[in-house]
Design an enzyme around this catalytic site. Structure first.
Site, mmCIF file in Angstrom:
data_model
loop_
_atom_site.group_PDB
_atom_site.id
_atom_site.type_symbol
_atom_site.label_atom_id
_atom_site.label_comp_id
_atom_site.label_asym_id
_atom_site.label_seq_id
_atom_site.Cartn_x
_atom_site.Cartn_y
_atom_site.Cartn_z
ATOM 1 N N ASP A 172 0.822 -1.210 0.000
ATOM 2 C CA ASP A 172 0.000 0.000 0.000
ATOM 3 C C ASP A 172 0.859 1.264 0.000
ATOM 4 O O ASP A 172 1.986 1.263 0.474
ATOM 5 C CB ASP A 172 -0.906 0.021 1.242
ATOM 6 N N GLU A 173 0.297 2.300 -0.544
ATOM 7 C CA GLU A 173 0.807 3.678 -0.413
ATOM 8 C C GLU A 173 2.306 3.808 -0.716
ATOM 9 O O GLU A 173 2.994 4.599 -0.075
ATOM 10 C CB GLU A 173 0.516 4.201 1.008
#
Ligand code: TNX
Length: 574
Positions: free
Chosen positions: A366-367
């Site tokens: 993620d991210e």
């Protein structure tokens, strides 16, 4: 939520007579407690006063066979068949060790409050004669996790194909006894069980919760207590978010500075901490005893600042960044162009796989805002192959979706809008999904504007918001068959204690658990809210912190204990 609201439900059955250490019950009207805890607007106060008056006038209803969370698939009450647990009751189980373990667990749950000896014995054909029989029955049509519970005037008979099924039946049985069963010392109570039959099997095979031990570190005892909360509601996976920018929490022998350096920070000024391999083994074993599989996460390629502090050769510029103890995301990453990064990943995941009996390894994903396009998918594809070479199945946040499919790959979807063509496309290529929609299942979101801790980027999540969605039909273009199940993540940027964890977990965790376990036909907010209300006195009696959500008709002033007794280390477990 203020601290130390008076404990003890005023009109619950156990309030009058228990002899245990639970403090005296409060007779404070619910509205007064709410006024002190929330200082709600005048209108809300008036509403809660009205509700409290109704609640206090109502006599405590006896527990019905259907008053179980998560809702069982099929309930057939028979009021003529109620059974009272006698002081000399025996628990008899099939001779298999796993059935005897379920029986021993049940006895441990019932002995403190009843004060009964409840000996456990085995038999080739356990019979429910003035006692409780736990029967492993391979021919029963109950699937891998189902159970059948028969309560008659002769006793209780619990049947399942597996020990997991017996364990879930035991959780149901606990909820059918009066809340005083949660006392830690003998209580004066009639231990009456409602008569009838429950036949129960889960809707989804994956039912989980996540604890972020990276933003703030939590000791082994806290994690064990969270595992007990999961077990109550028939969850079967604990996802541990073990690494992030603010700290690295798992020992890796081949990269020792991950714990000596990267483990020593957390959000704010706290000391951080880490699990030794023995600590981790203890968590895994405690979870396994409760039919819960641990899913460890090493978040890659982003969320890696803590590792880069210790090992700058992994950083893109080969310069160690300063330790990070704030709450921003998306700025750090391991160098996807350096072979040493993949050696690091192989070592870390290899050591983790060796101490993880479960099939799943979570690689985050993620991210990673600074690793884009083909560089990102190329990195993910290499790491997916490393996981496969270790004989494990890869799980990652849904940002992994554009990467090539690999057999068995599982994506954890945390979006807030059910239209996600990239994830739907990954599913059409074979990915399976765990659903953790940020605006329904993220337990780090505040309940209401005045919740003292938590995030709100995905909106406020009150109990109804946590409950009112359908995992089988949430994502456009994703059929129910592709959904493995649900998970409730608890990120801990603002969570610093076990009481904070419990405040955010309860009462929303049971809502997510019900979505994972109960057939869609049972979905009914009015019924859920009433059944959930019955859990409040249990938590209060057990000294478990929870949020007295105003939309739940708690039977009386619910306690919000902020103190807890930590689980003591168990010397028998390594
Ligand atoms: C997003 S959801 C994150 C986490 C934060 C969380 C806070 C996800 C996979 N990443 O890094 O802690 O939001 O709600």
């Amino acid at each position: 939520m203020s601290t130390n609201l008076s404990p003890g439900p005023a009109n619950s059955p156990e309030a009058a007579g228990h002899a245990g250490p639970v403090p005296l019950p409060s007779h404070e009207p619910a509205a007064a407690a709410l006024a002190r805890s929330h200082e709600p607007a005048a209108a809300a106060l008036a509403r809660s006063a009205e509700r409290a008056a109704t609640d206090l006038l109502a006599a405590p209803a006896p527990i019905g066979l259907a008053d179980v969370v998560p809702a069982p698939r099929h309930v057939q009450p028979d009021p003529t068949q109620a059974w009272q647990l006698p002081p000399d009751a025996v628990i008899v189980a099939s001779a298999e060790p796993s059935a005897l373990a379920a029986a021993a667990y049940l006895a441990e749950q019932l002995r403190p409050a009843t004060g009964y000896p409840l000996p456990v014995t085995d038999a080739s054909t356990p019979e429910a004669v003035d006692g409780i029989a736990l029967v492993l029955d391979e021919s029963a049509d109950l699937g891998a996790e189902g159970y059948r519970l028969d309560i008659t005037t002769a006793g209780v008979r619990l049947r399942a194909v597996t020990a997991a099924g017996l364990f879930y039946g035991v959780q149901t049985l606990r909820q059918l006894l009066p809340p005083a069963i949660e006392n830690t010392a003998p209580a004066t109570e009639s231990w009456i069980l409602p008569g009838g039959t429950i036949t129960d099997t889960p809707r989804f095979p994956y039912r989980g919760a996540m604890l972020d031990v990276a933003r703030h570190f939590f000791a082994v005892g806290d994690v064990l207590r969270v595992i007990d909360h999961l077990a109550r509601y028939k969850l079967n996976h604990l996802h541990l978010h073990l690494t992030d920018d603010q700290g690295w929490r798992i020992a890796v022998d081949s990269w020792p500075k991950l714990t000596t350096v990267s483990g020593g920070t957390e959000v704010g000024d706290g000391p951080g901490g880490h699990y030794t391999k023995a600590d981790y083994a203890r968590i895994v074993a405690y979870a396994a005893d409760r039919h819960i599989t641990v899913v460890p996460e090493i978040d890659l390629p982003g969320h890696t600042n803590a590792a880069l502090v210790a090992y700058p050769e992994l950083a893109p510029g080969k310069v160690a960044p300063p330790p990070y103890t704030g709450t921003d995301v998306g700025f750090s990453y391991v160098d996807p162009a350096d072979q040493r990064t993949y050696d690091f990943v192989a070592d870390v995941l290899g050591e983790l796989a060796a101490i993880t009996p479960g099939p799943l390894l979570h690689i985050g994903g993620d991210e990673a805002f600074k690793v884009k396009g083909e560089v990102y998918t190329g990195f993910v594809e290499r790491v997916q192959r490393i996981v496969a070479s270790l004989g494990k199945t890869v799980v990652g946040w849904h940002q992994l979706a554009p990467a090539a499919h690999l057999d068995g790959r599982v994506l954890q979807w945390w979006g807030t809008n059910g239209d996600d063509p990239t994830t739907a496309d990954a599913v059409s290529r074979g990915a399976r999904l765990i659903l953790s929609p940020g605006n329904h299942a993220y337990l780090d979101m505040k309940y209401a504007p005045d919740t003292p801790i938590g995030n709100d980027w995905a909106g406020l999540i009150d109990v109804r918001k946590a409950y009112d969605w359908d995992p089988g039909a949430h994502l456009t273009g994703v059929p129910e068959e592709a959904v493995l199940g649900v998970e409730a993540p608890l990120w801990t940027e603002w969570v610093t204690s076990l009481a904070d964890i419990e405040l955010l977990l309860l009462p929303r965790l049971p809502a997510i658990a019900e979505l994972g376990w109960s057939p869609r036909e049972t979905h009914d907010w009015a019924g859920f809210r009433r059944r959930l209300a019955g859990q409040g006195p249990r938590w209060a009696t057990a000294g478990i912190t929870f949020h007295a959500a105003p939309e739940i008709p708690w039977p009386a002033v619910p306690a919000i204990p902020r103190q807890h007794s930590a689980i003591q280390p168990d010397p028998a477990v390594p």
